[in-house]
Design a protein around this motif. Structure first.
Motif, PDB file in Angstrom:
ATOM      1  N   GLY A 188      41.733  -8.194 -13.677  1.00 32.63           N
ATOM      2  CA  GLY A 188      41.352  -8.886 -14.971  1.00 32.63           C
ATOM      3  C   GLY A 188      39.924  -8.687 -15.381  1.00 32.63           C
ATOM      4  N   GLY A 189      39.743  -8.828 -16.634  1.00 28.80           N
ATOM      5  CA  GLY A 189      38.475  -8.803 -17.326  1.00 28.80           C
ATOM      6  C   GLY A 189      37.614  -9.770 -16.510  1.00 28.80           C
ATOM      7  N   GLY A 190      36.361  -9.520 -16.363  1.00 27.54           N
ATOM      8  CA  GLY A 190      35.213 -10.443 -15.845  1.00 27.54           C
ATOM      9  C   GLY A 190      35.339 -10.340 -14.419  1.00 27.54           C
ATOM     10  N   SER A 191      36.360  -9.888 -13.821  1.00 24.59           N
ATOM     11  CA  SER A 191      36.647  -9.940 -12.165  1.00 24.59           C
ATOM     12  C   SER A 191      35.453  -9.192 -11.546  1.00 24.59           C
ATOM     13  CB  SER A 191      37.884  -9.445 -11.751  1.00 24.59           C
ATOM     14  OG  SER A 191      38.784 -10.465 -12.229  1.00 24.59           O
ATOM     15  N   LEU A 192      35.079  -9.613 -10.192  1.00 26.31           N
ATOM     16  CA  LEU A 192      34.403  -9.068  -9.132  1.00 26.31           C
ATOM     17  C   LEU A 192      35.042  -8.610  -7.930  1.00 26.31           C
ATOM     18  CD1 LEU A 192      31.488  -8.254  -8.238  1.00 26.31           C
ATOM     19  CD2 LEU A 192      31.295 -10.385  -7.281  1.00 26.31           C
ATOM     20  N   VAL A 193      35.622  -7.201  -7.731  1.00 27.82           N
ATOM     21  CA  VAL A 193      36.290  -6.853  -6.633  1.00 27.82           C
ATOM     22  C   VAL A 193      35.453  -6.566  -5.545  1.00 27.82           C
ATOM     23  CG1 VAL A 193      37.953  -5.304  -6.075  1.00 27.82           C
ATOM     24  CG2 VAL A 193      38.001  -6.054  -8.344  1.00 27.82           C
ATOM     25  N   CYS A 194      35.625  -7.448  -4.489  1.00 29.11           N
ATOM     26  CA  CYS A 194      34.707  -7.176  -3.146  1.00 29.11           C
ATOM     27  C   CYS A 194      35.538  -6.320  -2.050  1.00 29.11           C
ATOM     28  CB  CYS A 194      34.173  -8.520  -2.769  1.00 29.11           C
ATOM     29  SG  CYS A 194      33.390  -9.266  -3.977  1.00 29.11           S
ATOM     30  N   SER A 195      36.769  -6.355  -2.277  1.00 30.46           N
ATOM     31  CA  SER A 195      37.543  -5.823  -1.195  1.00 30.46           C
ATOM     32  C   SER A 195      38.696  -4.943  -1.830  1.00 30.46           C
ATOM     33  CB  SER A 195      37.949  -6.705  -0.294  1.00 30.46           C
ATOM     34  OG  SER A 195      39.080  -7.792  -0.830  1.00 30.46           O
ATOM     35  N   ASN A 196      39.566  -3.926  -0.901  1.00 32.84           N
ATOM     36  CA  ASN A 196      40.414  -3.227  -1.348  1.00 32.84           C
ATOM     37  C   ASN A 196      41.540  -4.086  -1.922  1.00 32.84           C
ATOM     38  OD1 ASN A 196      38.787  -1.180  -0.316  1.00 32.84           O
ATOM     39  ND2 ASN A 196      40.171  -0.689   1.466  1.00 32.84           N
ATOM     40  N   THR A 197      42.192  -3.412  -2.853  1.00 37.66           N
ATOM     41  CA  THR A 197      43.321  -4.104  -3.341  1.00 37.66           C
ATOM     42  C   THR A 197      44.844  -3.555  -2.929  1.00 37.66           C
ATOM     43  OG1 THR A 197      43.627  -2.902  -5.725  1.00 37.66           O
ATOM     44  CG2 THR A 197      41.858  -4.755  -5.435  1.00 37.66           C
ATOM     45  N   GLU A 198      45.708  -4.088  -3.082  1.00 39.56           N
ATOM     46  CA  GLU A 198      46.900  -3.767  -2.840  1.00 39.56           C
ATOM     47  C   GLU A 198      47.819  -3.211  -4.092  1.00 39.56           C
ATOM     48  OE1 GLU A 198      49.653  -7.131  -1.686  1.00 39.56           O
ATOM     49  OE2 GLU A 198      48.014  -7.802  -0.215  1.00 39.56           O
ATOM     50  N   ASP A 199      48.651  -2.276  -3.679  1.00 42.03           N
ATOM     51  CA  ASP A 199      49.491  -1.648  -5.058  1.00 42.03           C
ATOM     52  C   ASP A 199      50.138  -2.602  -5.858  1.00 42.03           C
ATOM     53  OD1 ASP A 199      48.529   0.792  -4.040  1.00 42.03           O
ATOM     54  OD2 ASP A 199      50.622   1.357  -2.872  1.00 42.03           O
ATOM     55  N   SER A 200      50.683  -2.298  -6.874  1.00 40.84           N
ATOM     56  CA  SER A 200      51.506  -3.258  -7.879  1.00 40.84           C
ATOM     57  C   SER A 200      51.127  -4.663  -7.933  1.00 40.84           C
ATOM     58  CB  SER A 200      52.994  -2.750  -7.496  1.00 40.84           C
ATOM     59  OG  SER A 200      53.004  -1.646  -7.528  1.00 40.84           O
ATOM     60  N   SER A 201      49.760  -4.959  -8.138  1.00 45.06           N
ATOM     61  CA  SER A 201      49.323  -6.284  -8.015  1.00 45.06           C
ATOM     62  C   SER A 201      48.321  -6.486  -9.065  1.00 45.06           C
ATOM     63  CB  SER A 201      48.426  -6.564  -6.657  1.00 45.06           C
ATOM     64  OG  SER A 201      49.430  -6.467  -5.536  1.00 45.06           O
ATOM     65  N   ILE A 202      48.232  -7.971  -9.382  1.00 46.14           N
ATOM     66  CA  ILE A 202      47.232  -8.472 -10.337  1.00 46.14           C
ATOM     67  C   ILE A 202      46.159  -9.187  -9.615  1.00 46.14           C
ATOM     68  CG2 ILE A 202      46.854  -9.588 -12.394  1.00 46.14           C
ATOM     69  CD1 ILE A 202      49.703  -8.945 -13.199  1.00 46.14           C
ATOM     70  N   TYR A 203      45.098  -8.927 -10.036  1.00 47.49           N
ATOM     71  CA  TYR A 203      43.740  -9.394  -9.577  1.00 47.49           C
ATOM     72  C   TYR A 203      43.041 -10.143 -10.413  1.00 47.49           C
ATOM     73  CZ  TYR A 203      44.791  -7.578  -4.903  1.00 47.49           C
ATOM     74  OH  TYR A 203      45.299  -7.172  -3.669  1.00 47.49           O
ATOM     75  N   TYR A 204      42.272 -11.420 -10.239  1.00 49.59           N
ATOM     76  CA  TYR A 204      41.299 -12.134 -11.398  1.00 49.59           C
ATOM     77  C   TYR A 204      40.330 -12.813 -10.352  1.00 49.59           C
ATOM     78  CZ  TYR A 204      44.143 -11.336 -15.320  1.00 49.59           C
ATOM     79  OH  TYR A 204      44.824 -10.847 -16.597  1.00 49.59           O
ATOM     80  N   GLY A 205      39.296 -13.034 -11.102  1.00 45.97           N
ATOM     81  CA  GLY A 205      38.285 -13.932 -10.584  1.00 45.97           C
ATOM     82  C   GLY A 205      37.132 -13.412  -9.908  1.00 45.97           C
ATOM     83  N   ALA A 206      36.153 -14.075  -9.344  1.00 47.90           N
ATOM     84  CA  ALA A 206      34.880 -13.614  -8.948  1.00 47.90           C
ATOM     85  C   ALA A 206      34.676 -14.355  -7.633  1.00 47.90           C
ATOM     86  CB  ALA A 206      33.607 -13.556  -9.947  1.00 47.90           C
ATOM     87  N   PRO A 207      34.860 -13.976  -6.431  1.00 42.11           N
ATOM     88  CA  PRO A 207      35.504 -12.744  -6.315  1.00 42.11           C
ATOM     89  C   PRO A 207      36.977 -12.627  -6.695  1.00 42.11           C
ATOM     90  CG  PRO A 207      35.457 -14.151  -3.987  1.00 42.11           C
ATOM     91  CD  PRO A 207      34.686 -14.825  -5.258  1.00 42.11           C
ATOM     92  N   ALA A 208      37.435 -11.374  -6.934  1.00 43.45           N
ATOM     93  CA  ALA A 208      38.732 -11.265  -7.364  1.00 43.45           C
ATOM     94  C   ALA A 208      39.969 -11.671  -6.171  1.00 43.45           C
ATOM     95  CB  ALA A 208      38.913  -9.954  -7.665  1.00 43.45           C
ATOM     96  N   LYS A 209      40.641 -12.230  -6.602  1.00 44.06           N
ATOM     97  CA  LYS A 209      41.902 -12.733  -5.793  1.00 44.06           C
ATOM     98  C   LYS A 209      43.204 -12.233  -6.049  1.00 44.06           C
ATOM     99  CE  LYS A 209      39.384 -16.721  -3.655  1.00 44.06           C
ATOM    100  NZ  LYS A 209      39.519 -17.937  -3.471  1.00 44.06           N
ATOM    101  N   LEU A 210      44.383 -12.064  -5.444  1.00 42.76           N
ATOM    102  CA  LEU A 210      45.484 -11.532  -5.708  1.00 42.76           C
ATOM    103  C   LEU A 210      46.220 -12.708  -6.260  1.00 42.76           C
ATOM    104  CD1 LEU A 210      47.985  -9.643  -5.409  1.00 42.76           C
ATOM    105  CD2 LEU A 210      48.426 -10.472  -3.410  1.00 42.76           C
TER     106      LEU A 210
END
Length: 221
Positions: A188-210
């Motif tokens: 998502g816009g404005g998110s901060l991704v600090c760790s690997n993400t899963e396939d077919s998933s949506i992440y938002y936030g800072a830090p980004a969460k599933l």
């Protein structure tokens, strides 16, 4: 030397940006738009010539060298690619790179990619096929963007990252170094991704969460 003729696939807002890039790059002559009939017959002064099912005729009549799919949605871009190749199996997809983009000399770039104004792609990166690197976004050293992935305006990707197939990095999102973004993943816009993400998933936030799963083809723009 006469410029080679190309087609633009799509007639939305993203297409108008790609048209401007191609015109400023001055490598190709855009002869028209390929899209389904709508309530208008041109975009950016260019005619809508036909839909995909009629492109064989257009290619022969207009001496077409190739074209680019100017559609922002990653899944739709893939489906349109498949439709084009079903009609013309050897169709040549071209890259459109804005003159004001900064792309290191050793970056490997596939086909059908759009690289927009103010974007930066640093050394040792690989851009696969049909990707979008949007306005003022950046891809640091040793990164990979896999097929049909995209970075929205002002997105920042740290070094040694991989963005999986069909994945979309939202406006102003930041990806830290050494991160793997899974396939078909939405950040998502404005998110901060600090760790690997899963396939077919949506992440938002800072830090980004599933937040939830993402079914391939669902709208996200």
């Amino acid at each position: 030397m006469k410029m080679k003729n190309i087609l633009i696939f799509g007639s939305g807002g993203h297409a108008s940006v790609v048209i401007d890039i191609a015109q400023q790059e001055k490598k190709y002559e855009i002869i028209g738009i390929i899209d389904e009939p709508k309530n208008h017959n041109e975009i950016s002064g260019l005619p809508i010539l036909s839909n995909i099912s009629s492109i064989k005729k257009v290619i022969l009549e207009k001496d077409v060298f190739g074209g680019i799919i100017a559609i922002g949605d990653n899944a739709i871009r893939m489906k349109v690619r498949d439709q084009i190749l079903s009609e013309v199996p050897n169709f040549q997809f071209v890259n459109c790179i804005h003159p004001n983009a900064v792309v290191a000399s050793n970056v490997l770039i596939g086909e059908g990619n759009a690289v927009m104004a103010g974007s930066i792609v640093n050394p040792n990166c690989q851009i696969f096929d049909h990707c979008i690197i949007n306005t003022s976004s950046s891809l640091d050293h040793d990164c990979k963007m896999l097929n049909f992935s995209s970075i929205a305006p002002n997105g920042t990707v740290g070094g040694n990252c991989t963005i999986g197939e069909y994945s979309a990095i939202g406006i102003g999102a930041n990806i830290l170094h050494n991160i793997f973004i899974g396939s078909n993943c939405i950040v998502g816009g404005g998110s901060l991704v600090c760790s690997n993400t899963e396939d077919s998933s949506i992440y938002y936030g800072a830090p980004a969460k599933l937040v939830k799963s993402h079914e391939f083809g669902n709208k996200y723009l």
